[in-house]
Motif scaffolding. Structure first.
Motif, PDB file in Angstrom:
ATOM      1  N   ILE A 100       0.835  -1.190   0.000  1.00 49.08           N
ATOM      2  CA  ILE A 100       0.000   0.000   0.000  1.00 49.08           C
ATOM      3  C   ILE A 100       0.876   1.248   0.000  1.00 49.08           C
ATOM      4  N   LEU A 101       0.266   2.364  -0.260  1.00 48.30           N
ATOM      5  CA  LEU A 101       0.977   3.645  -0.279  1.00 48.30           C
ATOM      6  C   LEU A 101       0.153   4.633   0.523  1.00 48.30           C
ATOM      7  N   LEU A 102       0.762   5.217   1.540  1.00 52.34           N
ATOM      8  CA  LEU A 102       0.032   6.141   2.399  1.00 52.34           C
ATOM      9  C   LEU A 102       0.494   7.575   2.184  1.00 52.34           C
ATOM     10  N   GLY A 103      -0.357   8.496   2.514  1.00 54.57           N
ATOM     11  CA  GLY A 103       0.049   9.896   2.513  1.00 54.57           C
ATOM     12  C   GLY A 103      -0.329  10.667   1.272  1.00 54.57           C
ATOM     13  N   ARG A 104      -0.643   9.976   0.209  1.00 54.40           N
ATOM     14  CA  ARG A 104      -1.074  10.674  -1.000  1.00 54.40           C
ATOM     15  C   ARG A 104      -1.827   9.695  -1.886  1.00 54.40           C
ATOM     16  N   PRO A 106      -2.336   7.441  -4.860  1.00 55.39           N
ATOM     17  CA  PRO A 106      -1.358   6.750  -5.701  1.00 55.39           C
ATOM     18  C   PRO A 106      -1.762   6.686  -7.179  1.00 55.39           C
ATOM     19  N   LEU A 107      -1.642   7.794  -7.850  1.00 55.56           N
ATOM     20  CA  LEU A 107      -1.962   7.832  -9.276  1.00 55.56           C
ATOM     21  C   LEU A 107      -0.743   8.202 -10.120  1.00 55.56           C
ATOM     22  N   GLY A 108       0.439   8.012  -9.550  1.00 51.02           N
ATOM     23  CA  GLY A 108       1.647   8.273 -10.301  1.00 51.02           C
ATOM     24  C   GLY A 108       2.187   7.014 -10.945  1.00 51.02           C
ATOM     25  N   ARG A 109       2.753   7.165 -12.109  1.00 50.07           N
ATOM     26  CA  ARG A 109       3.266   6.001 -12.822  1.00 50.07           C
ATOM     27  C   ARG A 109       4.316   5.262 -12.001  1.00 50.07           C
ATOM     28  N   SER A 110       5.154   5.961 -11.294  1.00 54.35           N
ATOM     29  CA  SER A 110       6.215   5.323 -10.516  1.00 54.35           C
ATOM     30  C   SER A 110       5.709   4.639  -9.259  1.00 54.35           C
ATOM     31  N   ASP A 111       4.432   4.782  -8.958  1.00 48.15           N
ATOM     32  CA  ASP A 111       3.863   4.147  -7.769  1.00 48.15           C
ATOM     33  C   ASP A 111       3.636   2.648  -7.959  1.00 48.15           C
ATOM     34  N   TYR A 112       3.747   2.161  -9.189  1.00 48.71           N
ATOM     35  CA  TYR A 112       3.337   0.788  -9.480  1.00 48.71           C
ATOM     36  C   TYR A 112       4.498  -0.075  -9.949  1.00 48.71           C
ATOM     37  N   ASP A 113       4.395  -1.364  -9.586  1.00 52.69           N
ATOM     38  CA  ASP A 113       5.482  -2.300  -9.849  1.00 52.69           C
ATOM     39  C   ASP A 113       5.281  -3.108 -11.125  1.00 52.69           C
ATOM     40  N   TYR A 114       4.046  -3.442 -11.442  1.00 53.38           N
ATOM     41  CA  TYR A 114       3.765  -4.334 -12.563  1.00 53.38           C
ATOM     42  C   TYR A 114       2.747  -3.696 -13.493  1.00 53.38           C
ATOM     43  N   TRP A 115       2.938  -3.953 -14.781  1.00 49.32           N
ATOM     44  CA  TRP A 115       2.098  -3.340 -15.813  1.00 49.32           C
ATOM     45  C   TRP A 115       1.636  -4.381 -16.824  1.00 49.32           C
ATOM     46  N   GLY A 116       0.396  -4.183 -17.291  1.00 55.69           N
ATOM     47  CA  GLY A 116      -0.085  -5.002 -18.383  1.00 55.69           C
ATOM     48  C   GLY A 116       0.356  -4.432 -19.728  1.00 55.69           C
ATOM     49  N   GLN A 117      -0.006  -5.141 -20.793  1.00 51.12           N
ATOM     50  CA  GLN A 117       0.375  -4.731 -22.145  1.00 51.12           C
ATOM     51  C   GLN A 117      -0.512  -3.614 -22.685  1.00 51.12           C
ATOM     52  N   GLY A 118      -1.672  -3.441 -22.103  1.00 49.38           N
ATOM     53  CA  GLY A 118      -2.566  -2.386 -22.537  1.00 49.38           C
ATOM     54  C   GLY A 118      -3.660  -2.875 -23.461  1.00 49.38           C
ATOM     55  N   THR A 119      -4.771  -2.150 -23.471  1.00 49.59           N
ATOM     56  CA  THR A 119      -5.884  -2.445 -24.356  1.00 49.59           C
ATOM     57  C   THR A 119      -6.399  -1.123 -24.932  1.00 49.59           C
TER      58      THR A 119
END
Length: 125
Positions: A100-104, A106-119
């Motif tokens: 989890i991420l506290l204090g703000r 979490p809508l920043g790209r760097s907040d996330y570890d894993y990404w899908g390929q996109g649709t």
């Protein structure tokens, strides 16, 4: 490491609806999100969900139109998109964070570890 997999993109006329789905092979991370990237623009956060207490946050551009939700039994996160606009056209990505991420919000790209390929989502006038 399990990469999210998105589905549900497509083409729709303005005012229509689409629902995107995201799975991560049977596991929902504590923080799941949807981002989008339009041609020539940076990837931007659309909606995020703290999955353990079902707490969503939205970008101002989609508030009241998009809903992020989960089905814990299916280990799937959804993005219901209503009243779609031409400017919603983009590639939509599902993202996951290990903790989890506290204090703000979490809508920043760097907040996330894993990404899908996109649709791809295309909204026409």
């Amino acid at each position: 490491q399990v990469r999210p997999v998105e589905s549900g993109g497509g083409s729709v006329q303005a005012g229509g609806s689409l629902r995107l789905s995201c799975t991560t092979s049977g596991y929902i991370y504590p923080l799941m999100a949807w981002f989008r990237q339009a041609p020539g623009k940076q990837r931007a956060g659309v909606a995020t969900l703290y999955t353990r207490d079902d707490r969503p946050y939205y970008a101002d551009s989609v508030k009241g139109r998009f809903t992020i939700s989960q089905d814990k039994g299916k280990k799937t996160v959804y993005l219901q998109m209503n009243s779609l606009k031409v400017e919603d056209t983009a590639i939509y990505y599902c993202a996951a964070r290990r903790g989890i991420l506290l204090g703000r919000i979490p809508l920043g790209r760097s907040d996330y570890d894993y990404w899908g390929q996109g649709t791809q989502v295309t909204v026409s006038s």
